[in-house]
Design a protein around this motif. Structure first.
Motif, PDB file in Angstrom:
ATOM      1  N   ILE A   1       0.827  -1.211  -0.080  1.00 14.33           N
ATOM      2  CA  ILE A   1      -0.135   0.162   0.043  1.00 14.33           C
ATOM      3  C   ILE A   1       0.985   1.191  -0.027  1.00 14.33           C
ATOM      4  O   ILE A   1       0.715   2.157  -0.866  1.00 14.33           O
ATOM      5  CB  ILE A   1      -1.032   0.096   1.436  1.00 14.33           C
ATOM      6  CG1 ILE A   1      -2.084  -1.014   0.765  1.00 14.33           C
ATOM      7  CG2 ILE A   1      -1.376   1.421   1.215  1.00 14.33           C
ATOM      8  CD1 ILE A   1      -2.911  -1.363   2.123  1.00 14.33           C
ATOM      9  N   ASP A   2       1.902   1.277   0.914  1.00 15.84           N
ATOM     10  CA  ASP A   2       2.694   2.455   0.995  1.00 15.84           C
ATOM     11  C   ASP A   2       3.426   2.430  -0.173  1.00 15.84           C
ATOM     12  O   ASP A   2       3.722   3.763  -1.006  1.00 15.84           O
ATOM     13  CB  ASP A   2       3.700   2.092   1.943  1.00 15.84           C
ATOM     14  CG  ASP A   2       3.160   2.215   3.406  1.00 15.84           C
ATOM     15  OD1 ASP A   2       2.100   2.702   3.602  1.00 15.84           O
ATOM     16  OD2 ASP A   2       3.940   1.858   4.365  1.00 15.84           O
ATOM     17  N   GLU A   3       3.939   1.482  -0.924  1.00 11.29           N
ATOM     18  CA  GLU A   3       4.569   1.660  -2.324  1.00 11.29           C
ATOM     19  C   GLU A   3       3.771   2.210  -3.400  1.00 11.29           C
ATOM     20  O   GLU A   3       4.047   3.181  -4.121  1.00 11.29           O
ATOM     21  CB  GLU A   3       5.264   0.221  -2.800  1.00 11.29           C
ATOM     22  CG  GLU A   3       5.742   0.361  -4.319  1.00 11.29           C
ATOM     23  CD  GLU A   3       5.965  -1.163  -4.810  1.00 11.29           C
ATOM     24  OE1 GLU A   3       5.893  -0.998  -6.031  1.00 11.29           O
ATOM     25  OE2 GLU A   3       6.881  -1.773  -3.940  1.00 11.29           O
ATOM     26  N   GLY A   4       2.325   1.633  -3.467  1.00 10.56           N
ATOM     27  CA  GLY A   4       1.441   2.103  -4.374  1.00 10.56           C
ATOM     28  C   GLY A   4       1.296   3.639  -4.183  1.00 10.56           C
ATOM     29  O   GLY A   4       1.223   4.378  -5.193  1.00 10.56           O
ATOM     30  N   ILE A   5       0.884   3.962  -3.026  1.00  9.69           N
ATOM     31  CA  ILE A   5       0.878   5.504  -2.870  1.00  9.69           C
ATOM     32  C   ILE A   5       1.983   6.046  -3.402  1.00  9.69           C
ATOM     33  O   ILE A   5       1.982   7.328  -3.930  1.00  9.69           O
ATOM     34  CB  ILE A   5       0.341   5.892  -1.244  1.00  9.69           C
ATOM     35  CG1 ILE A   5      -1.005   5.206  -0.949  1.00  9.69           C
ATOM     36  CG2 ILE A   5       0.685   7.292  -1.142  1.00  9.69           C
ATOM     37  CD1 ILE A   5      -1.241   5.353   0.485  1.00  9.69           C
ATOM     38  N   GLU A   6       3.303   5.760  -2.767  1.00  4.48           N
ATOM     39  CA  GLU A   6       4.252   6.545  -3.199  1.00  4.48           C
ATOM     40  C   GLU A   6       4.503   6.646  -4.797  1.00  4.48           C
ATOM     41  O   GLU A   6       4.936   7.485  -5.455  1.00  4.48           O
ATOM     42  CB  GLU A   6       5.578   6.286  -2.497  1.00  4.48           C
ATOM     43  CG  GLU A   6       7.005   6.676  -2.876  1.00  4.48           C
ATOM     44  CD  GLU A   6       8.162   5.981  -2.424  1.00  4.48           C
ATOM     45  OE1 GLU A   6       9.401   6.251  -2.741  1.00  4.48           O
ATOM     46  OE2 GLU A   6       7.703   5.041  -1.439  1.00  4.48           O
ATOM     47  N   ARG A   7       4.341   5.508  -5.430  1.00  3.91           N
ATOM     48  CA  ARG A   7       4.598   5.360  -7.088  1.00  3.91           C
ATOM     49  C   ARG A   7       3.417   6.328  -7.580  1.00  3.91           C
ATOM     50  O   ARG A   7       4.000   7.118  -8.452  1.00  3.91           O
ATOM     51  CB  ARG A   7       4.187   3.905  -7.348  1.00  3.91           C
ATOM     52  CG  ARG A   7       4.741   3.671  -8.780  1.00  3.91           C
ATOM     53  CD  ARG A   7       4.812   2.101  -9.029  1.00  3.91           C
ATOM     54  NE  ARG A   7       5.615   1.301  -8.137  1.00  3.91           N
ATOM     55  CZ  ARG A   7       6.979   1.344  -8.054  1.00  3.91           C
ATOM     56  NH1 ARG A   7       7.844   1.904  -8.853  1.00  3.91           N
ATOM     57  NH2 ARG A   7       7.587   0.554  -7.339  1.00  3.91           N
ATOM     58  N   VAL A   8       2.164   6.379  -7.347  1.00  5.55           N
ATOM     59  CA  VAL A   8       1.345   7.293  -7.785  1.00  5.55           C
ATOM     60  C   VAL A   8       1.754   8.699  -7.705  1.00  5.55           C
ATOM     61  O   VAL A   8       1.614   9.405  -8.651  1.00  5.55           O
ATOM     62  CB  VAL A   8      -0.182   6.754  -7.503  1.00  5.55           C
ATOM     63  CG1 VAL A   8      -1.002   8.018  -7.861  1.00  5.55           C
ATOM     64  CG2 VAL A   8      -0.647   5.294  -7.943  1.00  5.55           C
ATOM     65  N   ASN A   9       1.876   8.825  -6.293  1.00  5.56           N
ATOM     66  CA  ASN A   9       2.293  10.393  -6.093  1.00  5.56           C
ATOM     67  C   ASN A   9       3.544  10.805  -6.841  1.00  5.56           C
ATOM     68  O   ASN A   9       3.543  12.014  -7.556  1.00  5.56           O
ATOM     69  CB  ASN A   9       2.741  10.479  -4.680  1.00  5.56           C
ATOM     70  CG  ASN A   9       1.603  10.367  -3.638  1.00  5.56           C
ATOM     71  OD1 ASN A   9       0.490  10.707  -3.911  1.00  5.56           O
ATOM     72  ND2 ASN A   9       1.867  10.308  -2.499  1.00  5.56           N
TER      73      ASN A   9
END
Length: 322
Positions: A309-317
């Protein structure tokens, strides 16, 4: 951004009008652009920078309900490998994962009747305030059409313990004749929408044959579309296997773009290639494409851990920064 420093030796030829601080800010903000600081009568005025776009922003989903239907830009999928990935976590861990996503600002939750996690959703959603998340579910298009589709939709509300479902889709249409085969279902969706049981109706196509018809249909309000630039599990023309991983990006994206131009909401899936993008470079490439293609409102990823989840948020940001 680049800005020009003020010139130091300008000869005044006429008295300047009195400019208040408020007037200065209002009339010069657009022209000044992204200035670091502005000096006015020895007063330092901080520039107002536009807020950065984020994965957890609430965004408009197409032009649905006159632009009033909002969804977070990133959603949590619960159907990885038909939900087996999340189901194997067990109910307590799954509950914690949904709560973690919610607490991190992911307020779009994606489910479907035929996911192995469907029976787990009731307990996972129970602690969440209903007016703080966007719920999307789906009715399978394969097999026999329900004898009473409207009653089936009502049962979905009971299964999920909600008064309404924000978006309900016809799931996994694969042939061009879906408007004829699914007519009773479409009529039931219309009735459910008029009763306030669902807020938006749409489709999840699996294959170009179904997608091409969906692009010209006036019935759909939204589309859950398979999108990544590698073409992995993107809609294609395989004659017998709509889940063929070798999709056709230009052809499929042409149809999806046309939907968005008509005002339909578009949500992207398969950003990690159905879980096959083990390489971080592939995931990064897909996120950047989806966030910058210009015809996607939101996206959904399947997660199995807080780290993902953290990676997904960071990647989209990061992708939103261009």
């Amino acid at each position: 951004e680049v800005f020009m420093p003020a010139e130091n030796n300008i000869k005044e030829e006429a008295p300047s009008p009195v400019v208040t601080r408020r007037d200065f800010i209002r009339t010069s903000a657009t022209a000044a652009g992204m200035l670091g600081l502005t000096t006015l009568n020895n007063e330092i005025v901080p520039a107002v920078e536009p807020a950065a776009h984020k994965a957890t922003d609430w965004v408009q989903l197409g032009r649905l309900n006159k632009g009033k239907l909002k969804i977070t830009r990133l959603g949590m999928g619960t159907g990885s490998l038909n939900g087996r990935v999340q189901m194997e976590l067990g109910q307590p861990a799954f509950n914690k994962l949904v709560q973690y996503a919610f607490d991190r600002g992911i307020r779009y939750i994606d489910t479907a009747k035929n996911y192995l996690t469907y029976g787990m959703m009731k307990e996972a959603l129970k602690p969440l305030p209903r007016d703080k998340f966007f719920l999307l579910s789906k009715m399978p298009s394969g097999g026999t059409v329900p004898a009473d589709p409207l009653r089936t939709i009502d049962q979905y509300r009971q299964d999920l313990v909600v008064d309404y479902i924000d978006a309900l889709l016809i799931h996994c249409t694969v042939t061009a004749d879906w408007p004829e085969r699914m007519k009773r279902v479409m009529d039931a969706f219309d009735e459910a929408q008029s009763r306030g049981w669902i807020r938006a109706k749409g489709m999840s196509c699996h294959g170009l044959a179904a997608l091409r018809v969906a692009a010209i249909s006036d019935w759909l309000e939204g589309q859950l579309a398979r999108i990544n630039p590698q073409g992995h599990h993107v809609d294609g023309d395989h004659p017998t296997n709509p889940h063929d991983p070798h999709g056709k990006v230009p052809e499929a994206m042409k149809e999806v773009r046309s939907m968005h131009e008509k005002g339909r909401g578009v949500i992207a899936m398969k950003l990690v290639g159905n879980g096959d993008f083990i390489s971080a470079d592939d995931r990064e490439k897909a996120a950047r494409y989806v966030m910058n293609c210009g015809f996607v409102d939101a996206c959904v990823m399947g997660f199995k851990s807080p780290v993902e989840i953290d990676e997904g948020i960071e990647r989209v940001n990061r992708a939103l920064k261009g």
